[in-house]
Scaffold this motif. Sequence first.
Motif, short mmCIF file in Angstrom:
data_model
loop_
_atom_site.label_atom_id
_atom_site.label_comp_id
_atom_site.label_asym_id
_atom_site.label_seq_id
_atom_site.Cartn_x
_atom_site.Cartn_y
_atom_site.Cartn_z
N ALA A 75 0.88 -1.17 0.00
CA ALA A 75 0.00 0.00 0.00
C ALA A 75 0.91 1.21 0.00
O ALA A 75 1.94 1.22 0.67
CB ALA A 75 -0.90 0.00 1.23
N SER A 123 -4.37 -0.65 0.07
CA SER A 123 -4.35 0.69 -0.50
C SER A 123 -4.26 1.71 0.61
O SER A 123 -4.76 1.50 1.72
CB SER A 123 -5.60 0.95 -1.34
N SER A 170 -9.00 0.10 -4.48
CA SER A 170 -8.34 1.39 -4.67
C SER A 170 -9.00 2.41 -3.76
O SER A 170 -10.21 2.40 -3.57
CB SER A 170 -8.46 1.83 -6.13
N ASN A 217 -4.30 -1.59 -6.50
CA ASN A 217 -3.86 -0.70 -5.42
C ASN A 217 -4.21 0.74 -5.78
O ASN A 217 -4.83 1.00 -6.80
CB ASN A 217 -2.35 -0.84 -5.15
N SER A 218 -3.79 1.68 -4.93
CA SER A 218 -4.16 3.08 -5.17
C SER A 218 -3.44 3.71 -6.35
O SER A 218 -3.75 4.83 -6.73
CB SER A 218 -3.90 3.91 -3.90
#
Length: 253
Positions: A75, A123, A170, A217-218
């Motif tokens: 993250a 995230s 996300s 993920n972000s």
Amino acid sequence: VPTKQWYVYTPGAKTWQAAPDLPVERFAPALGVIGGKIYLAETYGEGVSTTYEIDPVTLAVTAKAPMPTGVSGPAATAFDGKLWLIGGVDAVNGASSVVQTYDPATNAWVTINSFPVAGSMGSAAVFGGSLYVCGIGPTSTPTDEVYRRHASGDIWEPATRLTKSRTALSLGLSATHLLAMGGSALSAPLGTTAVEAFNGSLWQPAPPLPEPLIPWNSGGQAMVDDYLYVVGGATRGADSSNVYRLWVGSGAL
């Protein structure tokens, strides 16, 4: 599949431009924007743990100091002027709870206190002045647990749980909310359309994604001109090249 390719999107023209290849392949890179520059860090394949600085104007890529602990799928976000990497998979020890921060001003990494859970594909995002982390469960198991860290503190504290357990989601921002989008859930192993909005105390349903999506993920989202964009990911067991956007300006949620 890891790749060296990356692209630049111009929202007004709705066009993508191929950028020069990255020096090494990446799979689920950790990204953060600090001082107008993009910072990218992740280990994949050959164990390359170099950090890269990307100039979004010139598209120049500059190698920086390597991570102390090479991890894939952490993250990540920019917080308090530094790039934060939380957890991930260590090629030697497996699922990791290590927390690492990179300071562009000194080109140096620091390892700080561990995250409460060892895992990857979570995230992170900054909301209300605090760092929030979602989706990190043991061995990448979907979870509803959310953790928060204040800029002035040195501990991870439990925050309000998600209403839907998931991982590889996300985290994005609106003018007034933190949004948890998509991900892999126990009831939907090929992805979920669920989006939840957090106002600082409660998670509530928000407009769902058009298709079940695992953003990973972000790094797969960004807010530009009051629109939240979600780019790519996986859907129904295959890679997706779709781009979606949601208006998240003042009064949207």
